[in-house]
Scaffold this motif. Structure first.
Motif, PDB file in Angstrom:
ATOM      1  N   ILE A 261      11.690 -13.802 -21.695  1.00 24.90           N
ATOM      2  CA  ILE A 261       9.949 -14.085 -21.735  1.00 24.90           C
ATOM      3  C   ILE A 261       8.892 -12.128 -21.467  1.00 24.90           C
ATOM      4  O   ILE A 261      10.063 -12.146 -20.555  1.00 24.90           O
ATOM      5  CB  ILE A 261       9.466 -14.769 -20.492  1.00 24.90           C
ATOM      6  CG1 ILE A 261      10.028 -16.305 -21.376  1.00 24.90           C
ATOM      7  CG2 ILE A 261       7.827 -15.276 -21.100  1.00 24.90           C
ATOM      8  CD1 ILE A 261       9.947 -17.141 -19.313  1.00 24.90           C
ATOM      9  N   ALA A 262       8.290 -12.437 -22.773  1.00 25.02           N
ATOM     10  CA  ALA A 262       8.057 -11.438 -21.995  1.00 25.02           C
ATOM     11  C   ALA A 262       6.604 -10.982 -22.955  1.00 25.02           C
ATOM     12  O   ALA A 262       5.874 -11.912 -23.320  1.00 25.02           O
ATOM     13  CB  ALA A 262       8.636  -9.914 -23.630  1.00 25.02           C
ATOM     14  N   GLY A 263       6.237  -9.803 -22.530  1.00 28.64           N
ATOM     15  CA  GLY A 263       4.760  -9.653 -23.026  1.00 28.64           C
ATOM     16  C   GLY A 263       4.029  -7.930 -22.269  1.00 28.64           C
ATOM     17  O   GLY A 263       4.935  -7.054 -21.595  1.00 28.64           O
ATOM     18  N   ASP A 264       3.153  -7.456 -22.902  1.00 26.46           N
ATOM     19  CA  ASP A 264       3.072  -6.224 -22.609  1.00 26.46           C
ATOM     20  C   ASP A 264       1.756  -6.418 -21.826  1.00 26.46           C
ATOM     21  O   ASP A 264       1.372  -7.457 -21.978  1.00 26.46           O
ATOM     22  CB  ASP A 264       2.233  -5.729 -24.484  1.00 26.46           C
ATOM     23  CG  ASP A 264       1.156  -5.876 -24.817  1.00 26.46           C
ATOM     24  OD1 ASP A 264       0.975  -7.629 -25.365  1.00 26.46           O
ATOM     25  OD2 ASP A 264      -0.121  -5.462 -24.899  1.00 26.46           O
ATOM     26  N   THR A 265       1.938  -5.830 -20.747  1.00 32.41           N
ATOM     27  CA  THR A 265       0.641  -4.807 -19.998  1.00 32.41           C
ATOM     28  C   THR A 265      -0.446  -4.225 -19.809  1.00 32.41           C
ATOM     29  O   THR A 265      -1.462  -4.729 -20.005  1.00 32.41           O
ATOM     30  CB  THR A 265       1.563  -4.544 -18.435  1.00 32.41           C
ATOM     31  OG1 THR A 265       2.141  -3.575 -18.499  1.00 32.41           O
ATOM     32  CG2 THR A 265       2.414  -5.665 -18.007  1.00 32.41           C
ATOM     33  N   ASN A 266      -0.279  -3.202 -21.277  1.00 32.11           N
ATOM     34  CA  ASN A 266      -1.296  -2.604 -21.760  1.00 32.11           C
ATOM     35  C   ASN A 266      -0.877  -1.585 -22.663  1.00 32.11           C
ATOM     36  O   ASN A 266       0.326  -1.426 -22.849  1.00 32.11           O
ATOM     37  CB  ASN A 266      -1.347  -1.195 -20.580  1.00 32.11           C
ATOM     38  CG  ASN A 266      -0.778  -0.425 -19.422  1.00 32.11           C
ATOM     39  OD1 ASN A 266       0.024   0.378 -20.295  1.00 32.11           O
ATOM     40  ND2 ASN A 266      -0.340  -0.223 -17.919  1.00 32.11           N
ATOM     41  N   GLY A 267      -0.987  -0.169 -22.923  1.00 29.63           N
ATOM     42  CA  GLY A 267      -1.007   0.514 -24.066  1.00 29.63           C
ATOM     43  C   GLY A 267       0.697   0.943 -23.619  1.00 29.63           C
ATOM     44  O   GLY A 267       1.269   2.195 -24.792  1.00 29.63           O
ATOM     45  N   SER A 268       1.169   0.997 -22.654  1.00 33.16           N
ATOM     46  CA  SER A 268       1.938   1.888 -22.405  1.00 33.16           C
ATOM     47  C   SER A 268       3.463   1.448 -21.920  1.00 33.16           C
ATOM     48  O   SER A 268       4.291   2.255 -21.487  1.00 33.16           O
ATOM     49  CB  SER A 268       1.794   3.349 -21.633  1.00 33.16           C
ATOM     50  OG  SER A 268       1.160   2.998 -19.783  1.00 33.16           O
ATOM     51  N   SER A 269       3.043  -0.059 -21.059  1.00 29.79           N
ATOM     52  CA  SER A 269       4.192  -0.525 -20.230  1.00 29.79           C
ATOM     53  C   SER A 269       4.232  -1.823 -20.854  1.00 29.79           C
ATOM     54  O   SER A 269       3.176  -2.862 -21.057  1.00 29.79           O
ATOM     55  CB  SER A 269       4.027  -0.139 -19.004  1.00 29.79           C
ATOM     56  OG  SER A 269       2.808  -0.591 -18.206  1.00 29.79           O
ATOM     57  N   GLY A 270       5.448  -3.009 -20.529  1.00 27.87           N
ATOM     58  CA  GLY A 270       5.680  -3.856 -20.817  1.00 27.87           C
ATOM     59  C   GLY A 270       6.187  -4.318 -19.608  1.00 27.87           C
ATOM     60  O   GLY A 270       7.010  -4.096 -18.538  1.00 27.87           O
ATOM     61  N   VAL A 271       6.555  -5.863 -19.797  1.00 28.12           N
ATOM     62  CA  VAL A 271       7.602  -6.279 -18.395  1.00 28.12           C
ATOM     63  C   VAL A 271       8.168  -8.095 -19.558  1.00 28.12           C
ATOM     64  O   VAL A 271       7.995  -8.019 -20.405  1.00 28.12           O
ATOM     65  CB  VAL A 271       6.868  -7.816 -18.198  1.00 28.12           C
ATOM     66  CG1 VAL A 271       5.691  -6.946 -16.787  1.00 28.12           C
ATOM     67  CG2 VAL A 271       5.733  -9.147 -19.060  1.00 28.12           C
ATOM     68  N   ALA A 272       9.466  -8.031 -18.905  1.00 26.41           N
ATOM     69  CA  ALA A 272      10.164  -9.063 -19.482  1.00 26.41           C
ATOM     70  C   ALA A 272      11.661  -9.534 -18.668  1.00 26.41           C
ATOM     71  O   ALA A 272      11.573  -8.299 -17.660  1.00 26.41           O
ATOM     72  CB  ALA A 272      11.079  -8.060 -20.610  1.00 26.41           C
ATOM     73  N   PHE A 273      11.501 -11.129 -18.824  1.00 23.91           N
ATOM     74  CA  PHE A 273      11.833 -11.327 -17.394  1.00 23.91           C
ATOM     75  C   PHE A 273      13.366 -11.777 -18.188  1.00 23.91           C
ATOM     76  O   PHE A 273      12.625 -12.899 -19.507  1.00 23.91           O
ATOM     77  CB  PHE A 273      11.180 -12.300 -16.418  1.00 23.91           C
ATOM     78  CG  PHE A 273      10.905 -11.135 -15.608  1.00 23.91           C
ATOM     79  CD1 PHE A 273      10.904 -10.496 -14.460  1.00 23.91           C
ATOM     80  CD2 PHE A 273       8.848 -11.820 -15.930  1.00 23.91           C
ATOM     81  CE1 PHE A 273       9.995  -9.460 -14.132  1.00 23.91           C
ATOM     82  CE2 PHE A 273       7.907 -10.450 -14.949  1.00 23.91           C
ATOM     83  CZ  PHE A 273       8.865  -9.549 -14.241  1.00 23.91           C
ATOM     84  N   ILE A 274      14.657 -12.359 -17.503  1.00 18.08           N
ATOM     85  CA  ILE A 274      15.529 -13.147 -18.394  1.00 18.08           C
ATOM     86  C   ILE A 274      15.204 -14.029 -17.422  1.00 18.08           C
ATOM     87  O   ILE A 274      15.646 -14.215 -16.056  1.00 18.08           O
ATOM     88  CB  ILE A 274      16.875 -12.524 -18.281  1.00 18.08           C
ATOM     89  CG1 ILE A 274      17.135 -11.557 -19.221  1.00 18.08           C
ATOM     90  CG2 ILE A 274      18.081 -13.644 -18.462  1.00 18.08           C
ATOM     91  CD1 ILE A 274      16.841 -11.553 -20.400  1.00 18.08           C
ATOM     92  N   TRP A 275      15.709 -15.432 -17.725  1.00 18.26           N
ATOM     93  CA  TRP A 275      15.612 -16.451 -16.783  1.00 18.26           C
ATOM     94  C   TRP A 275      16.490 -17.100 -16.709  1.00 18.26           C
ATOM     95  O   TRP A 275      17.061 -17.616 -17.794  1.00 18.26           O
ATOM     96  CB  TRP A 275      14.405 -17.737 -16.693  1.00 18.26           C
ATOM     97  CG  TRP A 275      13.115 -16.348 -16.425  1.00 18.26           C
ATOM     98  CD1 TRP A 275      12.464 -15.573 -16.741  1.00 18.26           C
ATOM     99  CD2 TRP A 275      12.327 -16.790 -15.194  1.00 18.26           C
ATOM    100  NE1 TRP A 275      11.010 -15.460 -16.761  1.00 18.26           N
ATOM    101  CE2 TRP A 275      11.181 -16.532 -15.385  1.00 18.26           C
ATOM    102  CE3 TRP A 275      12.969 -18.149 -13.654  1.00 18.26           C
ATOM    103  CZ2 TRP A 275      10.169 -15.658 -13.782  1.00 18.26           C
ATOM    104  CZ3 TRP A 275      11.614 -17.724 -12.464  1.00 18.26           C
ATOM    105  CH2 TRP A 275      10.635 -16.874 -13.246  1.00 18.26           C
TER     106      TRP A 275
END
Length: 95
Positions: free
Chosen positions: A23-37
């Protein structure tokens, strides 16, 4: 539910056996998150990995895909209409 300050859940993918999710998503114009479950034998989901990036120079996490076995993740992002990037992550503990 996670409050990561962005659009977490904007992109997601699940392995063929349904036991690993990305599951992923961008947080702003220079970073983002992605987690494995991963789902255990009792059907409970738990976070198994954090593939988040800061300073990715783009909307990291706007798109993602997970391999059939759930061992390889592709996470992509873009900075504008002509620039972007993709990162490949592999779980080397099972290779």
């Amino acid at each position: 539910m996670y409050d990561v300050g962005g659009i977490y859940g904007n992109s997601c993918s699940i392995s063929a056996d349904g036991r690993t999710a990305l599951i992923a998503g961008d947080t702003n114009g220079s970073s983002g998150v992605a987690f494995i479950w991963t789902k255990n034998d009792n059907g409970t989901w738990a976070q198994a990995g954090d593939l988040s990036k800061s300073n990715a120079n783009g909307n990291y996490g706007v798109s993602c895909s997970l391999s059939a076995y759930g061992t390889t993740a592709l996470i992509a992002g873009y900075t504008n209409l002509t620039l972007g990037g993709a990162w490949i992550w592999e779980d080397v503990s099972v290779v």
